[in-house]
Write an enzyme that holds these catalytic residues in place. Structure first.
Site, PDB file in Angstrom:
ATOM      1  N   LYS A 126       0.889  -1.194   0.088  1.00 41.29           N
ATOM      2  CA  LYS A 126      -0.029   0.095   0.284  1.00 41.29           C
ATOM      3  C   LYS A 126       0.771   1.179   0.026  1.00 41.29           C
ATOM      4  O   LYS A 126       0.307   2.188  -0.592  1.00 41.29           O
ATOM      5  CB  LYS A 126      -0.803   0.139   1.119  1.00 41.29           C
ATOM      6  CG  LYS A 126      -2.081  -0.869   0.918  1.00 41.29           C
ATOM      7  CD  LYS A 126      -3.114  -0.803   1.837  1.00 41.29           C
ATOM      8  CE  LYS A 126      -4.294  -1.650   1.510  1.00 41.29           C
ATOM      9  NZ  LYS A 126      -5.461  -1.663   2.327  1.00 41.29           N
TER      10      LYS A 126
ATOM     11  N   LYS B  97      -6.147 -10.588  -4.179  1.00 40.96           N
ATOM     12  CA  LYS B  97      -7.092 -11.045  -3.477  1.00 40.96           C
ATOM     13  C   LYS B  97      -8.545 -10.205  -3.754  1.00 40.96           C
ATOM     14  O   LYS B  97      -8.046  -8.707  -4.185  1.00 40.96           O
ATOM     15  CB  LYS B  97      -6.615 -11.025  -1.924  1.00 40.96           C
ATOM     16  CG  LYS B  97      -6.786  -9.927  -1.306  1.00 40.96           C
ATOM     17  CD  LYS B  97      -6.696 -10.112   0.193  1.00 40.96           C
ATOM     18  CE  LYS B  97      -6.933  -8.831   0.945  1.00 40.96           C
ATOM     19  NZ  LYS B  97      -7.932  -8.519   1.533  1.00 40.96           N
TER      20      LYS B  97
ATOM     21  N   LYS C 293     -12.571  -4.942  -0.617  1.00 42.54           N
ATOM     22  CA  LYS C 293     -13.747  -4.027  -0.626  1.00 42.54           C
ATOM     23  C   LYS C 293     -13.093  -2.783  -1.238  1.00 42.54           C
ATOM     24  O   LYS C 293     -13.912  -2.086  -1.846  1.00 42.54           O
ATOM     25  CB  LYS C 293     -13.905  -3.899   0.836  1.00 42.54           C
ATOM     26  CG  LYS C 293     -14.808  -4.926   1.629  1.00 42.54           C
ATOM     27  CD  LYS C 293     -15.345  -4.443   3.064  1.00 42.54           C
ATOM     28  CE  LYS C 293     -14.831  -5.343   3.929  1.00 42.54           C
ATOM     29  NZ  LYS C 293     -13.517  -4.927   4.730  1.00 42.54           N
TER      30      LYS C 293
HETATM   31  N1  AQP Z   1     -10.413 -12.420  -0.656  1.00 46.48           N
HETATM   32  C1  AQP Z   1     -10.491 -12.729   0.493  1.00 46.48           C
HETATM   33  N2  AQP Z   1     -10.340 -14.053   0.637  1.00 46.48           N
HETATM   34  C2  AQP Z   1     -10.693 -14.787   1.919  1.00 46.48           C
HETATM   35  N3  AQP Z   1     -10.880 -13.908   3.122  1.00 46.48           N
HETATM   36  C3  AQP Z   1     -10.581 -12.616   3.067  1.00 46.48           C
HETATM   37  N4  AQP Z   1     -10.734 -11.435   3.768  1.00 46.48           N
HETATM   38  C4  AQP Z   1     -10.707 -10.435   3.142  1.00 46.48           C
HETATM   39  N5  AQP Z   1     -10.317 -10.536   1.897  1.00 46.48           N
HETATM   40  C5  AQP Z   1     -10.595 -11.921   1.548  1.00 46.48           C
HETATM   41  C6  AQP Z   1     -11.024 -11.700   5.168  1.00 46.48           C
HETATM   42  O1  AQP Z   1     -12.054 -11.011   5.622  1.00 46.48           O
HETATM   43  C7  AQP Z   1     -12.033 -10.549   6.799  1.00 46.48           C
HETATM   44  C8  AQP Z   1     -12.072  -9.009   7.082  1.00 46.48           C
HETATM   45  O2  AQP Z   1     -11.062  -8.520   6.242  1.00 46.48           O
HETATM   46  P1  AQP Z   1     -11.112  -6.844   5.772  1.00 46.48           P
HETATM   47  O3  AQP Z   1     -11.991  -6.126   6.279  1.00 46.48           O
HETATM   48  O4  AQP Z   1      -9.672  -6.518   5.704  1.00 46.48           O
HETATM   49  O5  AQP Z   1     -11.385  -7.170   4.118  1.00 46.48           O
HETATM   50  P2  AQP Z   1     -10.929  -6.421   2.955  1.00 46.48           P
HETATM   51  O6  AQP Z   1     -11.822  -6.933   1.749  1.00 46.48           O
HETATM   52  O7  AQP Z   1      -9.618  -6.882   2.719  1.00 46.48           O
HETATM   53  O8  AQP Z   1     -10.806  -4.997   3.023  1.00 46.48           O
HETATM   54  P3  AQP Z   1     -10.317  -3.944   2.242  1.00 46.48           P
HETATM   55  O9  AQP Z   1     -10.672  -2.713   3.060  1.00 46.48           O
HETATM   56  O10 AQP Z   1     -10.065  -3.917   0.743  1.00 46.48           O
HETATM   57  O11 AQP Z   1      -8.987  -4.236   3.104  1.00 46.48           O
HETATM   58  P4  AQP Z   1      -7.547  -3.927   2.291  1.00 46.48           P
HETATM   59  O12 AQP Z   1      -7.193  -2.572   3.116  1.00 46.48           O
HETATM   60  O13 AQP Z   1      -6.815  -5.134   3.040  1.00 46.48           O
HETATM   61  O14 AQP Z   1      -7.363  -3.928   1.053  1.00 46.48           O
HETATM   62  C9  AQP Z   1     -10.651 -10.975   7.354  1.00 46.48           C
HETATM   63  O15 AQP Z   1     -10.383 -12.035   8.140  1.00 46.48           O
HETATM   64  C10 AQP Z   1      -9.582 -11.225   6.109  1.00 46.48           C
HETATM   65  O16 AQP Z   1      -8.835 -12.154   6.088  1.00 46.48           O
END
Ligand code: AQP
Length: 328
Positions: free
Chosen positions: A112, A194, A197
């Site tokens: 990031k 991955k 969100k």
């Molecule tokens: N792609 C994924 N596959 C499986 N598990 C996932 N998790 C996140 N992405 C995957 C798991 O979901 C939980 C919440 O994680 P989060 O709120 O960090 O979700 P995110 O989609 O990664 O959100 P952001 O805002 O997009 O995060 P960043 O900033 O990381 O890009 C966790 O248990 C995570 O492992």
């Protein structure tokens, strides 16, 4: 024996298939026999600036979606992180017991900060806030996706380091819990990244509240490859393998069985069937979501959760402050 379980989701948008299959499915399974604490980690969401109104809305969305997928407030504690001040307080204490070197090695920070000339300090330090989230509840088990493995390791390292200095009974050393299938769902437009969100392309993910048209568009446009064979091979065929993983996890069927079922068929058939399975799974969730948001119950559930979580956190904070010689 009943264990203490803690996990959280960032209110950075609507919960997607990756969050659901990697983490939330586990939240629901674990609440049967354990004492579960599930948080909406809003302090993590502000590592990059957020519109306050949108953030508030996302907090309520995530809380409602916890309940929609089956987290039961009568069995589990559901609350908002910033409603319990111990998270930020303990994070500071842990920061004083961690090293800049170990934080600079975190892959998420490296990824990031590369995109930004001046990364906020919060982006660098947030794995310590996550360690505080977990250690604040004497957590035994942390159900998460595999992208969190490095953070769980850091949490364990810091807990063990503090225990060595201040006594073994300072922190419970937690363990991560990762599912065999679903622990890492990949993005639909780029299956080497991955599903997330915060990714800009809406079609890179399926969110739990997506309607039929959006689900269809995202899945039918998902990146695959040109060799046409439906085979699970994440290294050489990441797109098709991802579709098989999502499908298998949704219908609780081993991927090998799906490979047999679709042998000799085209990607179009696999995608069409996956659209159908996804629509069937998500339709009742959307209906339940509307009911929960309209019921006006959410605020009461979150206030009650914050009170319960706060009492537990106070016990740990008192113990930690005593160990460190802080306060009166
Ligand atoms: N792609 C994924 N596959 C499986 N598990 C996932 N998790 C996140 N992405 C995957 C798991 O979901 C939980 C919440 O994680 P989060 O709120 O960090 O979700 P995110 O989609 O990664 O959100 P952001 O805002 O997009 O995060 P960043 O900033 O990381 O890009 C966790 O248990 C995570 O492992």
């Amino acid at each position: 024996m009943s264990k203490r379980v803690f996990s959280g989701v960032q209110p950075t948008g609507n919960i997607h298939m990756g969050n659901y299959l990697g983490a939330l499915k586990q939240f629901v399974q674990l609440q049967r026999d354990n004492e579960c604490v599930y948080c909406i980690v809003d302090l993590h969401a502000i590592t990059v600036p957020k519109d306050p109104k949108e953030l508030r809305e996302n907090i309520l969305n995530v809380a409602a979606l916890y309940m929609v997928v089956g987290v039961d407030p009568a069995k589990s504690t559901i609350f908002i992180q910033s409603d319990v001040s111990g998270h930020a307080e303990l994070a500071w204490i842990l920061m004083c017991n961690s090293y800049t070197g170990e934080l600079s090695r975190m892959t998420q920070f490296k990824d990031k900060s590369r995109a930004s000339e001046s990364a906020p300090t919060g982006l660098f330090a947030y794995p310590i806030l996550m360690a505080a989230d977990i250690l604040l509840y004497d957590t035994d088990i942390v159900p998460v996706g595999s992208d969190q493995k490095q953070h769980i390791e850091l949490t364990r390292d810091v807990a063990i380091r503090v225990n060595n200095k201040y006594g073994d009974d300072t922190f419970v050393v937690p363990e991560g819990r990762f599912l065999k299938e679903g622990a890492r769902i990949m993005s639909l437009d780029d299956p080497t990244a991955k599903m997330s969100k915060s990714a800009e392309n809406e079609l890179s993910r399926i969110s739990l509240l997506d309607d039929e048209a959006k689900i269809k568009k995202a899945i039918m446009r998902a990146t695959t490859d040109s060799d046409g064979e439906i085979r699970y091979d994440p290294e050489n065929k990441p797109g098709v393998s991802n579709l098989l993983t999502i499908y298998g996890a949704l219908v609780d069927t081993p991927v090998a069985e799906l490979e047999r079922k679709y042998a000799g068929q085209g990607y179009g058939t696999l995608k069409k069937d996956l659209v159908e399975v996804t629509v069937q799974t998500l339709r009742p969730l959307r209906e339940r979501y509307t009911e929960i948001r309209a019921s006006g119950e959410l605020e009461r559930i979150l206030a009650d959760g914050a009170e319960r979580a706060g009492s537990q956190a106070e016990i740990v904070m008192k113990r930690v402050k005593e160990k460190f010689g802080l306060g009166l």
